[in-house]
Design a protein around this motif. Structure first.
Motif, PDB file in Angstrom:
ATOM      1  N   ILE A  94       1.138  -1.297  -0.042  1.00 35.48           N
ATOM      2  CA  ILE A  94       0.078   0.038   0.271  1.00 35.48           C
ATOM      3  C   ILE A  94       0.899   1.333   0.263  1.00 35.48           C
ATOM      4  O   ILE A  94       1.905   1.349   0.677  1.00 35.48           O
ATOM      5  N   LYS A  95       0.553   2.018  -0.577  1.00 31.63           N
ATOM      6  CA  LYS A  95       1.283   3.449  -0.527  1.00 31.63           C
ATOM      7  C   LYS A  95       0.796   4.614   0.594  1.00 31.63           C
ATOM      8  O   LYS A  95      -0.153   4.402   0.506  1.00 31.63           O
ATOM      9  N   GLY A  96       2.174   4.535   0.653  1.00 30.39           N
ATOM     10  CA  GLY A  96       1.052   5.929   2.059  1.00 30.39           C
ATOM     11  C   GLY A  96       0.526   7.320   2.165  1.00 30.39           C
ATOM     12  O   GLY A  96       0.054   7.253   2.737  1.00 30.39           O
ATOM     13  N   SER A  97       0.573   7.570   0.957  1.00 31.76           N
ATOM     14  CA  SER A  97      -0.628   8.492   0.040  1.00 31.76           C
ATOM     15  C   SER A  97      -1.626   7.316   0.163  1.00 31.76           C
ATOM     16  O   SER A  97      -2.914   8.251  -0.165  1.00 31.76           O
ATOM     17  N   SER A  98      -2.472   6.127  -0.425  1.00 30.22           N
ATOM     18  CA  SER A  98      -3.451   5.673   0.114  1.00 30.22           C
ATOM     19  C   SER A  98      -4.237   5.456   1.565  1.00 30.22           C
ATOM     20  O   SER A  98      -4.885   4.903   1.450  1.00 30.22           O
TER      21      SER A  98
END
Length: 267
Positions: free
Chosen positions: A256-260
């Protein structure tokens, strides 16, 4: 949640079919009529207008199916008012129910020792959100950047997840080490890969074991147990499921991307 004592409260209402026959206010009015012998005196005693008192009496008479209050002739406030045996029984019944209800509330109140600690959990369970994944954790680190902050949460199983949020969001949520928070992640934002060392730019890589695979016509839901009773679900294509060999019991990694990652806190 603020550090305040918690109380259990409630009230008793009597119903006739779908209609409310009376609660404490109407029963109090009947009791005041019994004491004063007049509508005027009873209305004043319970803080009602004369008209409101008679409206309540008419409603109770109609709903009870028999007279509860009988007014003798003699003009407004001058003829005297009495209660029927049915009204006297109603008062006694209501008071008995009220006493038992009070005992119940006292017992329920005594049973909430430690409830303040469980309240955040109850709030999280009751929270409604469109994000499929809701992972409770505790903030362990907040790293300030020039525009955004990185907030790290440790999950119950010991793994960590990082969210990238704005300064304003971090401040508004009061995010600081030791603060409980919830990471919200849509299932479509979760990527999966086989449990093999891979160098990728996505900040979060949660190792887990496939619990279940639910196939649809095109896509499948894949749920991974990531430790500490936490589960994360991803939506990927059936073709990807087959290519990765995802099946219950197999190891996999949720990416998972941190921005998600969206963060939420209890008020």
């Amino acid at each position: 949640m603020k550090d305040e004592s918690l109380d259990v409260d409630g009230s008793v209402w009597l119903r006739s079919g779908q209609q409310t026959l009376g609660g404490a206010a109407r029963i109090g009015l009947l009791a005041a009529i019994r004491e004063s012998g007049s509508i005027t005196g009873a209305a004043k005693a319970v803080g009602m207008s004369y008209k409101a008192a008679w409206d309540a009496i008419d409603a109770m008479n109609n709903l009870a199916g028999e007279p509860l209050v009988v007014r003798a002739s003699g003009g407004k406030g001058g003829g005297g008012t009495t209660l029927t045996p049915a009204a006297l029984r109603l008062i006694d019944t209501f008071r008995a129910i009220e006493r038992e209800h009070r005992k119940f509330l006292e017992q329920a109140g005594a049973a909430i020792d430690g409830f303040a600690e469980n309240w955040p959990l109850i709030g999280r369970i009751g929270m409604k959100t469109s994000a499929r994944n809701q992972l409770a954790g505790k903030v362990t680190r907040v790293t300030r950047g020039s525009v955004n902050d990185e907030v790290e949460l440790v999950l119950p199983g010991g793994q960590s997840i990082v969210a990238v949020v704005t300064h304003e969001s971090a401040d508004a949520l009061g995010l600081a080490p030791g603060r409980d928070a919830v990471a919200l992640i849509k299932a479509s934002w979760v990527m999966l890969m086989a449990d093999e060392p891979v160098r990728i730019s996505a900040r979060n890589q949660l190792k887990g074991t496939v619990e279940r695979v639910t196939r649809g016509a095109v896509n499948a839901e894949v749920s991974l147990a990531i430790g500490g009773s936490s589960t994360i679900t991803a939506i990927i294509t059936n073709q990807s499921v087959d290519a990765l060999g995802l099946a219950p019991g197999e190891s996999a990694v949720a990416v998972i991307k941190g921005s998600s990652v969206i963060l939420g806190v209890d008020d």
